[in-house]
Motif scaffolding. Structure first.
Motif, short mmCIF file in Angstrom:
data_model
loop_
_atom_site.label_atom_id
_atom_site.label_comp_id
_atom_site.label_asym_id
_atom_site.label_seq_id
_atom_site.Cartn_x
_atom_site.Cartn_y
_atom_site.Cartn_z
N PHE A 47 0.82 -1.21 0.00
CA PHE A 47 0.00 0.00 0.00
C PHE A 47 0.86 1.26 0.00
CE2 PHE A 47 -2.42 -3.28 2.26
CZ PHE A 47 -3.55 -3.32 1.47
N ARG A 48 0.31 2.29 -0.65
CA ARG A 48 0.92 3.64 -0.60
C ARG A 48 -0.20 4.62 -0.30
NH1 ARG A 48 3.29 4.59 -5.81
NH2 ARG A 48 1.34 5.56 -6.40
N HIS A 49 0.03 5.49 0.66
CA HIS A 49 -0.96 6.51 0.99
C HIS A 49 -0.31 7.61 1.82
CE1 HIS A 49 -1.37 4.82 5.07
NE2 HIS A 49 -1.38 3.64 4.47
N GLY A 50 -1.00 8.72 1.89
CA GLY A 50 -0.52 9.85 2.66
C GLY A 50 -1.51 10.99 2.58
N PRO A 51 -1.15 12.13 3.14
CA PRO A 51 -2.03 13.29 3.07
C PRO A 51 -2.32 13.66 1.61
CG PRO A 51 -0.23 13.68 4.63
CD PRO A 51 0.08 12.40 3.89
N PRO A 52 -3.53 14.11 1.31
CA PRO A 52 -3.91 14.41 -0.08
C PRO A 52 -2.94 15.35 -0.80
CG PRO A 52 -5.85 14.49 1.31
CD PRO A 52 -4.66 14.31 2.23
N ASP A 53 -2.43 16.38 -0.13
CA ASP A 53 -1.50 17.30 -0.80
C ASP A 53 -0.19 16.61 -1.15
OD1 ASP A 53 -1.08 17.30 2.09
OD2 ASP A 53 0.37 18.93 1.77
N VAL A 54 0.29 15.72 -0.31
CA VAL A 54 1.52 14.97 -0.58
C VAL A 54 1.31 14.02 -1.76
CG1 VAL A 54 3.12 13.24 0.36
CG2 VAL A 54 2.40 15.17 1.77
N MET A 55 0.19 13.33 -1.75
CA MET A 55 -0.09 12.39 -2.84
C MET A 55 -0.28 13.11 -4.17
SD MET A 55 0.44 9.84 -1.06
CE MET A 55 0.23 8.59 -2.30
N ALA A 56 -0.85 14.32 -4.13
CA ALA A 56 -1.00 15.12 -5.35
C ALA A 56 0.37 15.53 -5.89
CB ALA A 56 -1.86 16.36 -5.07
N ARG A 57 1.30 15.87 -5.01
CA ARG A 57 2.66 16.22 -5.44
C ARG A 57 3.36 15.01 -6.06
NH1 ARG A 57 5.24 18.23 -0.33
NH2 ARG A 57 7.11 18.15 -1.60
N LEU A 58 3.18 13.82 -5.45
CA LEU A 58 3.75 12.60 -6.03
C LEU A 58 3.18 12.34 -7.42
CD1 LEU A 58 3.88 9.84 -3.25
CD2 LEU A 58 5.80 10.92 -4.41
#
Length: 159
Positions: free
Chosen positions: A95-106
């Motif tokens: 699994f990969r996940h994190g805060p929405p802003d971090v995931m948007a940057r990725l």
């Protein structure tokens, strides 16, 4: 009940290898009932460790589902070729996940500190090569780092 004290075995981690997996841009299959299906083709790479080193053969892929809760379920299957010519099949899920802003940057391909998101997998190995058959019977865990053009996977044997 016995008065004997129970001694628990506490596992530790031993480095297997650090890999740099070269990838293509994601292919977006579309939105399904379970989330968005993406396929990321693996084009090559390398791996280095204390007991095995070599290249990652092109032809594998990561079949991902980005779930409605924002968690990406990864299912990567690919082949390692050791420096001495042995082939090792890897089925790596997690699994990969994190805060929405971090995931948007990725997702935008920006550099992101891997400590800002969770990316963990459990690789399972298969090989007929005699010198690497020990891989067939171990439990492994890995930490991933997503970059714009590659994924870094550091795999550990659970001892």
């Amino acid at each position: 009940m016995s008065n004997e004290q129970i001694t628990a075995v506490i596992p530790s981690l031993r480095l297997l290898y650090r890999s740099e997996v070269e990838i293509d841009a994601p292919l977006c299959v579309g939105h399904l009932a379970v989330g968005e299906r993406r396929i990321i083709n693996i084009t090559g790479g390398t791996f280095t460790g204390p007991r095995l080193n070599g290249v990652i053969l092109p032809g594998g892929a990561d079949w991902q589902i980005i779930r409605p809760d924002g968690i990406t379920a990864v299912e990567a299957r690919y082949t390692l070729k050791t420096d001495d010519g042995a082939l090792i099949y890897v089925d790596n899920r997690g699994f990969r996940h994190g805060p929405p802003d971090v995931m948007a940057r990725l997702a935008a391909g920006e550099p992101v500190d891997p400590n800002l998101y969770y990316f963990r997998t459990t690789p399972v190995f298969e090989t007929g090569a005699k010198e690497y058959q020990w891989l067939n019977g171990i439990v492994a865990v890995a930490v991933g780092e997503r970059h714009a053009d590659k994924v870094i996977i550091t795999a550990y044997e659970v001892t």
